[in-house]
Design a protein around this motif. Structure first.
Motif, PDB file in Angstrom:
ATOM      1  N   GLN A 502       0.825  -1.213   0.000  1.00  0.00           N
ATOM      2  CA  GLN A 502       0.000   0.000   0.000  1.00  0.00           C
ATOM      3  C   GLN A 502       0.858   1.261   0.000  1.00  0.00           C
ATOM      4  N   VAL A 503       2.045   1.177   0.617  1.00  0.00           N
ATOM      5  CA  VAL A 503       2.845   2.378   0.890  1.00  0.00           C
ATOM      6  C   VAL A 503       4.285   2.224   0.404  1.00  0.00           C
ATOM      7  N   SER A 504       4.536   1.270  -0.469  1.00  0.00           N
ATOM      8  CA  SER A 504       5.894   1.063  -0.974  1.00  0.00           C
ATOM      9  C   SER A 504       5.845   0.748  -2.460  1.00  0.00           C
ATOM     10  N   GLY A 505       7.009   0.628  -3.050  1.00  0.00           N
ATOM     11  CA  GLY A 505       7.071   0.353  -4.482  1.00  0.00           C
ATOM     12  C   GLY A 505       6.373   1.437  -5.276  1.00  0.00           C
ATOM     13  N   PRO A 506       5.544   1.068  -6.259  1.00  0.00           N
ATOM     14  CA  PRO A 506       4.866   2.090  -7.073  1.00  0.00           C
ATOM     15  C   PRO A 506       3.880   2.943  -6.271  1.00  0.00           C
ATOM     16  N   ASN A 507       3.504   2.496  -5.075  1.00  0.00           N
ATOM     17  CA  ASN A 507       2.545   3.244  -4.264  1.00  0.00           C
ATOM     18  C   ASN A 507       3.201   4.071  -3.160  1.00  0.00           C
ATOM     19  N   GLU A 508       4.525   4.149  -3.151  1.00  0.00           N
ATOM     20  CA  GLU A 508       5.204   4.857  -2.058  1.00  0.00           C
ATOM     21  C   GLU A 508       4.894   6.348  -2.061  1.00  0.00           C
ATOM     22  N   SER A 509       4.969   6.980  -3.226  1.00  0.00           N
ATOM     23  CA  SER A 509       4.760   8.435  -3.270  1.00  0.00           C
ATOM     24  C   SER A 509       3.290   8.819  -3.194  1.00  0.00           C
ATOM     25  N   ALA A 510       2.412   7.931  -3.637  1.00  0.00           N
ATOM     26  CA  ALA A 510       0.964   8.166  -3.569  1.00  0.00           C
ATOM     27  C   ALA A 510       0.305   6.898  -3.047  1.00  0.00           C
ATOM     28  N   PRO A 511       0.304   6.715  -1.717  1.00  0.00           N
ATOM     29  CA  PRO A 511      -0.203   5.467  -1.131  1.00  0.00           C
ATOM     30  C   PRO A 511      -1.633   5.142  -1.545  1.00  0.00           C
ATOM     31  N   LYS A 512      -1.897   3.871  -1.729  1.00  0.00           N
ATOM     32  CA  LYS A 512      -3.242   3.365  -2.013  1.00  0.00           C
ATOM     33  C   LYS A 512      -3.647   2.486  -0.835  1.00  0.00           C
ATOM     34  N   ILE A 513      -4.343   3.078   0.116  1.00  0.00           N
ATOM     35  CA  ILE A 513      -4.686   2.376   1.342  1.00  0.00           C
ATOM     36  C   ILE A 513      -5.929   1.529   1.115  1.00  0.00           C
ATOM     37  N   LEU A 514      -5.755   0.216   1.217  1.00  0.00           N
ATOM     38  CA  LEU A 514      -6.864  -0.706   1.020  1.00  0.00           C
ATOM     39  C   LEU A 514      -7.904  -0.544   2.116  1.00  0.00           C
ATOM     40  N   GLN A 515      -9.140  -0.659   1.727  1.00  0.00           N
ATOM     41  CA  GLN A 515     -10.240  -0.635   2.682  1.00  0.00           C
ATOM     42  C   GLN A 515     -10.449  -2.069   3.162  1.00  0.00           C
ATOM     43  N   ILE A 516     -10.646  -2.244   4.466  1.00  0.00           N
ATOM     44  CA  ILE A 516     -10.591  -3.582   5.050  1.00  0.00           C
ATOM     45  C   ILE A 516     -11.894  -3.947   5.753  1.00  0.00           C
ATOM     46  N   TYR A 522      -5.016  -2.646  12.152  1.00  0.00           N
ATOM     47  CA  TYR A 522      -3.569  -2.405  12.233  1.00  0.00           C
ATOM     48  C   TYR A 522      -3.327  -0.911  12.351  1.00  0.00           C
ATOM     49  N   THR A 523      -2.054  -0.544  12.590  1.00  0.00           N
ATOM     50  CA  THR A 523      -1.652   0.856  12.723  1.00  0.00           C
ATOM     51  C   THR A 523      -0.824   1.273  11.525  1.00  0.00           C
ATOM     52  N   LEU A 524      -1.124   2.445  11.001  1.00  0.00           N
ATOM     53  CA  LEU A 524      -0.403   3.037   9.873  1.00  0.00           C
ATOM     54  C   LEU A 524       0.305   4.284  10.383  1.00  0.00           C
ATOM     55  N   ASP A 525       1.621   4.270  10.417  1.00  0.00           N
ATOM     56  CA  ASP A 525       2.417   5.371  10.949  1.00  0.00           C
ATOM     57  C   ASP A 525       2.946   6.208   9.789  1.00  0.00           C
ATOM     58  N   LEU A 526       2.289   7.322   9.529  1.00  0.00           N
ATOM     59  CA  LEU A 526       2.651   8.162   8.390  1.00  0.00           C
ATOM     60  C   LEU A 526       3.858   9.045   8.664  1.00  0.00           C
ATOM     61  N   THR A 527       4.413   8.986   9.882  1.00  0.00           N
ATOM     62  CA  THR A 527       5.638   9.733  10.161  1.00  0.00           C
ATOM     63  C   THR A 527       6.864   8.988   9.635  1.00  0.00           C
ATOM     64  N   LYS A 528       6.673   7.733   9.230  1.00  0.00           N
ATOM     65  CA  LYS A 528       7.770   6.927   8.701  1.00  0.00           C
ATOM     66  C   LYS A 528       7.700   6.904   7.176  1.00  0.00           C
ATOM     67  N   THR A 529       8.578   6.165   6.556  1.00  0.00           N
ATOM     68  CA  THR A 529       8.623   6.114   5.095  1.00  0.00           C
ATOM     69  C   THR A 529       8.503   4.673   4.608  1.00  0.00           C
ATOM     70  N   GLY A 530       8.057   4.535   3.371  1.00  0.00           N
ATOM     71  CA  GLY A 530       7.990   3.234   2.726  1.00  0.00           C
ATOM     72  C   GLY A 530       7.170   2.215   3.486  1.00  0.00           C
ATOM     73  N   ALA A 531       7.585   0.946   3.388  1.00  0.00           N
ATOM     74  CA  ALA A 531       6.849  -0.147   4.011  1.00  0.00           C
ATOM     75  C   ALA A 531       6.836  -0.056   5.525  1.00  0.00           C
ATOM     76  N   ASP A 532       7.783   0.699   6.111  1.00  0.00           N
ATOM     77  CA  ASP A 532       7.829   0.846   7.565  1.00  0.00           C
ATOM     78  C   ASP A 532       6.605   1.567   8.111  1.00  0.00           C
ATOM     79  N   ARG A 533       5.832   2.188   7.224  1.00  0.00           N
ATOM     80  CA  ARG A 533       4.630   2.882   7.705  1.00  0.00           C
ATOM     81  C   ARG A 533       3.567   1.911   8.213  1.00  0.00           C
ATOM     82  N   VAL A 534       3.636   0.662   7.809  1.00  0.00           N
ATOM     83  CA  VAL A 534       2.739  -0.358   8.358  1.00  0.00           C
ATOM     84  C   VAL A 534       3.422  -0.957   9.586  1.00  0.00           C
TER      85      VAL A 534
END
Length: 612
Positions: A502-516, A522-534
């Motif tokens: 959702q937050v890495s690879g092609p979606n890193e700069s414009a995240p596509k957050i899946l609806q669940i 889970y927790t999404l930490d937007l203060t971090k970067t890339g896959a570490d945001r999950v």
């Protein structure tokens, strides 16, 4: 499989009574600044016989001629005024506060465009793609024939293709361009569908076999010695956001390389004034449509893919009309020579239009770039409706009514689609989980892509059905793609990887957050970067941590199940079961879980904890 463009057949003469008199002054959010150079020429009608200003030629052109360029993008078949947040824009006030304005609806768009053309002897109307696709039922039920008919009446001159023009494949796009009744459903009225009275441009979409553009790569507007070329491209990543069937047999090339190639070809033909219609966009620093991204302190203006494209497209191109991100901006971005160049986008759904002045130098045949002015204007609903558009909507509505007016459920309040996690997204995911369990009781969870949620559900009645009633037409507006609900098996490790994608690879700069679906948190930490945001140790299903070695049965739409939107891991699932379409799943869930006396309460959207 090249498709024939309309210039290969006689252009139908447009009726002069399309330019209807407007009974009230159009209110716009800001005035278009006068160009820096004088305009002394008058105009004759162009090759279609249309003269927007209704003036007689005086055959004494001066050196500089102002050319009006009206543009919009991402209409998505929204003929009726869009509801809820989809039908509003945010306006920045002089004191720094903002207000929202109801906007959109083709009856109003027609009035605004016709009023804007008055007094402009040289006027072009262009669009940046996604005119059709993901459309409300009024258009989508009829494979967007009503929208093409409306665009013809709007006197649209040219548009690029967008990714949604490929939702039903190249053959159907060819039918929208050239006309003819639907191959399986036939004619919807007593007249054969005539097709678009304007060219679709697809410079970077090639037939895999012939290596030639699927449609015309460019088109040249001409009037009394003035020539403006238009090159149309869609995003190179179209295959990532469209079903594999929709882009079968096609290759999508780099936007910059393609535009530069055809700009040079146009220049060799003596066309030096060039506009690129680019179905790719950016993200402005403000959501207000009239935000001045060129003002001091405005930061980088716009970020995202269009910034890189604009910085690298040849200086031979004088302006870029863009789209795709549904954002609103009027910015200048330096070209490779360091010269400022206008880049615009008019949000989506016909809520805005852009009015740009291109000052044409007859001596050089080029645009005097220092004189280019542009502004976005709101398609307000306080102007008279265009009568021809009202008749068009009424005619198609009468055909759609027996299907669209059927109640399918009841809601207690608005269910919006806005936010990282949206109530509408939660509802859809829950509906797909319930559908999945009906097909296989072992189904554990459901995932929904945010881009597939096309509209909110609003409590206030949009017709005569009554407040809180959800009609089939409203459900269709939410999920118009006819994707199937598919079940696949994934390991826990794969499921964690999906959340990271959702937050890495092609979606890193414009995240596509899946609806669940309910039960997954889970927790999404937007203060971090890339896959570490999950936050990995926060991921829970029904209170238990995800076991990397266990198998989980996941429901998702066929687009996601095929690895769409950059979720390649979802394409690697096994033991696939293909179900009914996603709208059927939503309809069944609403019907089973709501009634007039017990409507559905909007989900709380509290499954993802967001740290900012």
């Amino acid at each position: 499989m090249p498709l024939t463009a309309p210039s290969h057949r006689p252009r139908r003469r447009r009726r002069t009574n399309r330019l209807l008199a407007v009974a009230a002054t159009v209110l716009t959010a800001g005035a278009l600044a006068a160009a820096a150079l004088p305009a002394t020429a008058t105009a004759s009608a162009d090759e279609s016989g249309r003269d927007h200003g209704g003036h007689q030629p005086d055959h004494r052109p001066g050196r500089y001629q102002d050319v009006q360029l009206l543009s919009f993008n991402d209409l998505h078949g929204n003929l009726e005024a869009p509801a809820g947040s989809s039908g509003r824009v945010t306006e920045l006030q002089p004191d720094g506060t903002t207000k929202t304005i109801d906007a959109g609806g083709v009856e109003y768009l027609a009035t605004h465009l016709r009023e804007a053309r008055k007094g402009h002897r040289y006027s072009i109307t262009a669009a940046g793609g996604d005119m059709v696709g993901a459309s409300p039922l009024l258009s989508g039920l009829f494979h967007d024939e009503p929208t093409i008919e409306a665009l013809n009446k709007l006197d649209l001159d040219v548009t690029s293709v967008g990714n949604h023009e490929f939702d039903e494949g190249a053959t159907e796009l060819g039918r929208l361009q050239n006309g003819g009744c639907h191959p399986t459903e036939g004619c919807y009225t007593d007249k054969e569908f005539e097709g678009a009275d304007f060219p679709y441009l697809a410079a970077n979409v090639l037939d895999e076999k012939t290596k030639k553009p699927l449609l015309k790569p460019y088109w040249v507007w001409k009037r009394q010695g003035v020539k403006v070329g238009f090159i149309g491209v869609t995003l190179e990543g179209t295959p990532d956001v469209v079903s594999a069937e929709g882009v079968k047999g096609l290759t999508f090339k780099d936007e910059v390389e393609t535009i530069n190639k055809y700009a040079e070809e146009l220049r060799r033909q003596g066309v030096k004034s060039i506009v690129a219609l680019v179905h790719e966009g950016g993200f402005p620093a403000s959501s207000s449509y009239n935000y001045d991204c060129d003002s001091p302190g405005a930061g980088d203006g716009i970020s995202g893919p269009i910034a890189d494209i604009a910085e690298n497209v040849t200086p031979e191109v004088d302006a870029l009309v863009t789209g795709h991100t549904h954002a609103a901006y009027v910015c200048t971005i330096p070209d490779p020579a360091g010269k400022p160049r206008m880049v615009t986008s008019a949000a989506s759904f016909g809520r805005l239009y852009t009015d740009t002045t291109l000052t044409y130098d007859r001596r050089t045949g080029d645009i005097a770039r220092t004189a280019v002015k542009s502004a976005n204007h709101v398609v307000t609903r306080d102007v008279p409706k265009a009568p021809d558009m009202t008749r068009l909507i009424d005619r198609w509505s009468s055909l759609a009514a027996p299907i669209g007016s059927r109640p399918v459920g009841y809601i207690f309040g608005d269910i919006p689609r806005d936010g990282t996690e949206s109530p509408m997204g939660d509802l859809i995911a829950d509906a797909q989980l319930a559908y999945g369990k009906s097909q296989d009781p072992e189904t554990d969870l459901a995932l929904m892509n945010p881009g597939g949620i096309r509209a909110p559900l609003t409590y206030a009645a949009t017709g005569s059905e009554g407040d809180g009633v959800v009609t089939y037409a409203e459900g269709f507006a939410v999920q118009p793609f006819a994707n199937t609900v598919n079940l696949k098996d994934y390991t826990g490790a794969q499921l964690i990887q999906v959340l990271k994608e959702q937050v890495s690879g092609p979606n890193e700069s414009a995240p596509k957050i899946l609806q669940i679906s309910s039960g997954l948190t889970y927790t999404l930490d937007l203060t971090k970067t890339g896959a570490d945001r999950v936050v990995m140790d926060s991921v829970r299903l029904n209170g238990s941590a995800i076991d990397p070695t266990a198998t989980y049965r996941v429901a998702s739409n066929s687009f996601l199940a095929g690895g769409g939107d950059g979720f390649t891991t979802l394409g690697q699932g096994t033991n696939e079961l293909v179900g009914a379409d996603d709208l059927t799943a939503l309809e069944q869930y609403l019907t089973a879980n709501s009634s007039a006396t017990a409507p559905i309460t909007p989900p709380a959207a509290d499954r993802i904890t967001v740290v900012r």
